[in-house]
Design a protein around this motif. Structure first.
Motif, PDB file in Angstrom:
ATOM      1  N   MET A   1       0.822  -1.213   0.000  1.00  0.00           N
ATOM      2  CA  MET A   1       0.000   0.000   0.000  1.00  0.00           C
ATOM      3  C   MET A   1       0.858   1.265   0.000  1.00  0.00           C
ATOM      4  O   MET A   1       0.485   2.269  -0.620  1.00  0.00           O
ATOM      5  CB  MET A   1      -0.964  -0.002   1.191  1.00  0.00           C
ATOM      6  CG  MET A   1      -2.075  -1.035   1.061  1.00  0.00           C
ATOM      7  SD  MET A   1      -2.979  -0.928  -0.514  1.00  0.00           S
ATOM      8  CE  MET A   1      -3.653   0.706  -0.427  1.00  0.00           C
ATOM      9  N   ALA A   2       1.997   1.230   0.676  1.00  0.00           N
ATOM     10  CA  ALA A   2       2.895   2.388   0.666  1.00  0.00           C
ATOM     11  C   ALA A   2       3.385   2.656  -0.749  1.00  0.00           C
ATOM     12  O   ALA A   2       3.445   3.813  -1.190  1.00  0.00           O
ATOM     13  CB  ALA A   2       4.080   2.153   1.608  1.00  0.00           C
ATOM     14  N   ASN A   3       3.703   1.606  -1.505  1.00  0.00           N
ATOM     15  CA  ASN A   3       4.159   1.784  -2.885  1.00  0.00           C
ATOM     16  C   ASN A   3       3.027   2.189  -3.818  1.00  0.00           C
ATOM     17  O   ASN A   3       3.244   2.963  -4.753  1.00  0.00           O
ATOM     18  CB  ASN A   3       4.859   0.523  -3.388  1.00  0.00           C
ATOM     19  CG  ASN A   3       6.309   0.523  -2.994  1.00  0.00           C
ATOM     20  OD1 ASN A   3       7.102   1.252  -3.563  1.00  0.00           O
ATOM     21  ND2 ASN A   3       6.656  -0.268  -1.993  1.00  0.00           N
ATOM     22  N   VAL A   4       1.819   1.700  -3.573  1.00  0.00           N
ATOM     23  CA  VAL A   4       0.671   2.135  -4.366  1.00  0.00           C
ATOM     24  C   VAL A   4       0.444   3.633  -4.152  1.00  0.00           C
ATOM     25  O   VAL A   4       0.280   4.392  -5.113  1.00  0.00           O
ATOM     26  CB  VAL A   4      -0.601   1.335  -3.996  1.00  0.00           C
ATOM     27  CG1 VAL A   4      -1.855   1.982  -4.563  1.00  0.00           C
ATOM     28  CG2 VAL A   4      -0.479  -0.103  -4.482  1.00  0.00           C
ATOM     29  N   CYS A   5       0.467   4.070  -2.896  1.00  0.00           N
ATOM     30  CA  CYS A   5       0.285   5.495  -2.601  1.00  0.00           C
ATOM     31  C   CYS A   5       1.428   6.330  -3.179  1.00  0.00           C
ATOM     32  O   CYS A   5       1.200   7.429  -3.699  1.00  0.00           O
ATOM     33  CB  CYS A   5       0.160   5.713  -1.097  1.00  0.00           C
ATOM     34  SG  CYS A   5      -1.381   5.067  -0.422  1.00  0.00           S
ATOM     35  N   TYR A   6       2.647   5.827  -3.099  1.00  0.00           N
ATOM     36  CA  TYR A   6       3.788   6.556  -3.661  1.00  0.00           C
ATOM     37  C   TYR A   6       3.634   6.704  -5.176  1.00  0.00           C
ATOM     38  O   TYR A   6       3.944   7.740  -5.739  1.00  0.00           O
ATOM     39  CB  TYR A   6       5.100   5.842  -3.326  1.00  0.00           C
ATOM     40  CG  TYR A   6       6.310   6.689  -3.629  1.00  0.00           C
ATOM     41  CD1 TYR A   6       6.828   7.542  -2.667  1.00  0.00           C
ATOM     42  CD2 TYR A   6       6.917   6.660  -4.878  1.00  0.00           C
ATOM     43  CE1 TYR A   6       7.930   8.347  -2.942  1.00  0.00           C
ATOM     44  CE2 TYR A   6       8.016   7.449  -5.161  1.00  0.00           C
ATOM     45  CZ  TYR A   6       8.516   8.287  -4.190  1.00  0.00           C
ATOM     46  OH  TYR A   6       9.597   9.084  -4.472  1.00  0.00           O
ATOM     47  N   THR A   7       3.136   5.663  -5.834  1.00  0.00           N
ATOM     48  CA  THR A   7       2.936   5.701  -7.274  1.00  0.00           C
ATOM     49  C   THR A   7       1.873   6.733  -7.661  1.00  0.00           C
ATOM     50  O   THR A   7       1.937   7.321  -8.740  1.00  0.00           O
ATOM     51  CB  THR A   7       2.528   4.304  -7.797  1.00  0.00           C
ATOM     52  OG1 THR A   7       3.571   3.385  -7.454  1.00  0.00           O
ATOM     53  CG2 THR A   7       2.318   4.294  -9.297  1.00  0.00           C
ATOM     54  N   LEU A   8       0.928   6.991  -6.771  1.00  0.00           N
ATOM     55  CA  LEU A   8      -0.092   8.000  -7.048  1.00  0.00           C
ATOM     56  C   LEU A   8       0.480   9.418  -7.008  1.00  0.00           C
ATOM     57  O   LEU A   8      -0.127  10.343  -7.568  1.00  0.00           O
ATOM     58  CB  LEU A   8      -1.245   7.866  -6.053  1.00  0.00           C
ATOM     59  CG  LEU A   8      -2.062   6.580  -6.161  1.00  0.00           C
ATOM     60  CD1 LEU A   8      -3.092   6.526  -5.056  1.00  0.00           C
ATOM     61  CD2 LEU A   8      -2.711   6.452  -7.523  1.00  0.00           C
ATOM     62  N   GLY A   9       1.650   9.613  -6.382  1.00  0.00           N
ATOM     63  CA  GLY A   9       2.268  10.933  -6.289  1.00  0.00           C
ATOM     64  C   GLY A   9       2.560  11.555  -7.641  1.00  0.00           C
ATOM     65  O   GLY A   9       2.078  12.662  -7.933  1.00  0.00           O
ATOM     66  N   PRO A  10       3.334  10.885  -8.509  1.00  0.00           N
ATOM     67  CA  PRO A  10       3.596  11.492  -9.812  1.00  0.00           C
ATOM     68  C   PRO A  10       2.344  11.584 -10.683  1.00  0.00           C
ATOM     69  O   PRO A  10       2.206  12.525 -11.467  1.00  0.00           O
ATOM     70  CB  PRO A  10       4.648  10.584 -10.449  1.00  0.00           C
ATOM     71  CG  PRO A  10       4.595   9.311  -9.698  1.00  0.00           C
ATOM     72  CD  PRO A  10       4.102   9.654  -8.317  1.00  0.00           C
ATOM     73  N   ILE A  11       1.427  10.632 -10.527  1.00  0.00           N
ATOM     74  CA  ILE A  11       0.185  10.691 -11.303  1.00  0.00           C
ATOM     75  C   ILE A  11      -0.597  11.948 -10.925  1.00  0.00           C
ATOM     76  O   ILE A  11      -1.066  12.691 -11.801  1.00  0.00           O
ATOM     77  CB  ILE A  11      -0.657   9.417 -11.077  1.00  0.00           C
ATOM     78  CG1 ILE A  11       0.067   8.196 -11.658  1.00  0.00           C
ATOM     79  CG2 ILE A  11      -2.050   9.566 -11.676  1.00  0.00           C
ATOM     80  CD1 ILE A  11      -0.537   6.871 -11.282  1.00  0.00           C
ATOM     81  N   ALA A  12      -0.719  12.203  -9.623  1.00  0.00           N
ATOM     82  CA  ALA A  12      -1.428  13.403  -9.164  1.00  0.00           C
ATOM     83  C   ALA A  12      -0.689  14.667  -9.590  1.00  0.00           C
ATOM     84  O   ALA A  12      -1.312  15.646 -10.022  1.00  0.00           O
ATOM     85  CB  ALA A  12      -1.579  13.365  -7.642  1.00  0.00           C
TER      86      ALA A  12
END
Length: 129
Positions: free
Chosen positions: A94-105
């Motif tokens: 989940m930490a990596n999923v949330c981190y991946t959302l950073g550049p997308i956002a």
């Protein structure tokens, strides 16, 4: 210096990347790195360069949490290591999923607000916390 010029390459000195802290130290440069250029692949690269340190921070805090939790559970006679390991695996994913959302956002906000948005990003997203 305008925020358009605050890029990893614009603040390089002697071949090493410098952050946005004047007279920065290694810790300051790590905690407050220069923002990415305003191109899609530059933003993704900026975040990906920081994924490993973020994962190491998440792992270190997870080890401390699991150790303290195991100690407390062991004192109560309810030590269940497989539950802790499963929880740690879910936390890491989940930490990596949330981190991946950073550049997308960041890319989406950049496209939406174009010039009105200052460069964003952090060495580590807040994760599932």
């Amino acid at each position: 210096m305008k925020h358009e010029n605050l890029t990893d390459t614009a603040l390089s000195s002697g071949g090493s990347t410098r952050g946005i802290v004047p007279g920065g130290t290694a810790l300051g440069d790590f905690l407050y790195p220069a923002p990415a250029e305003r191109r899609v692949w530059a933003i993704i690269g900026w975040w990906e360069k920081r994924r490993l340190p973020c994962n190491l921070i998440v792992a270190a805090t997870g080890i401390v949490t699991i150790s303290v939790g195991s100690l407390i559970m062991g004192l109560n006679g309810e030590f269940l290591p497989f539950i802790w390991l499963r929880a740690a695996l879910v936390w890491a994913i989940m930490a990596n999923v949330c981190y991946t959302l950073g550049p997308i956002a960041e890319i989406a906000l950049q496209k939406l607000f174009v010039r009105r948005l200052l460069p964003a990003g952090a060495p580590c997203s807040s994760g599932p916390a």
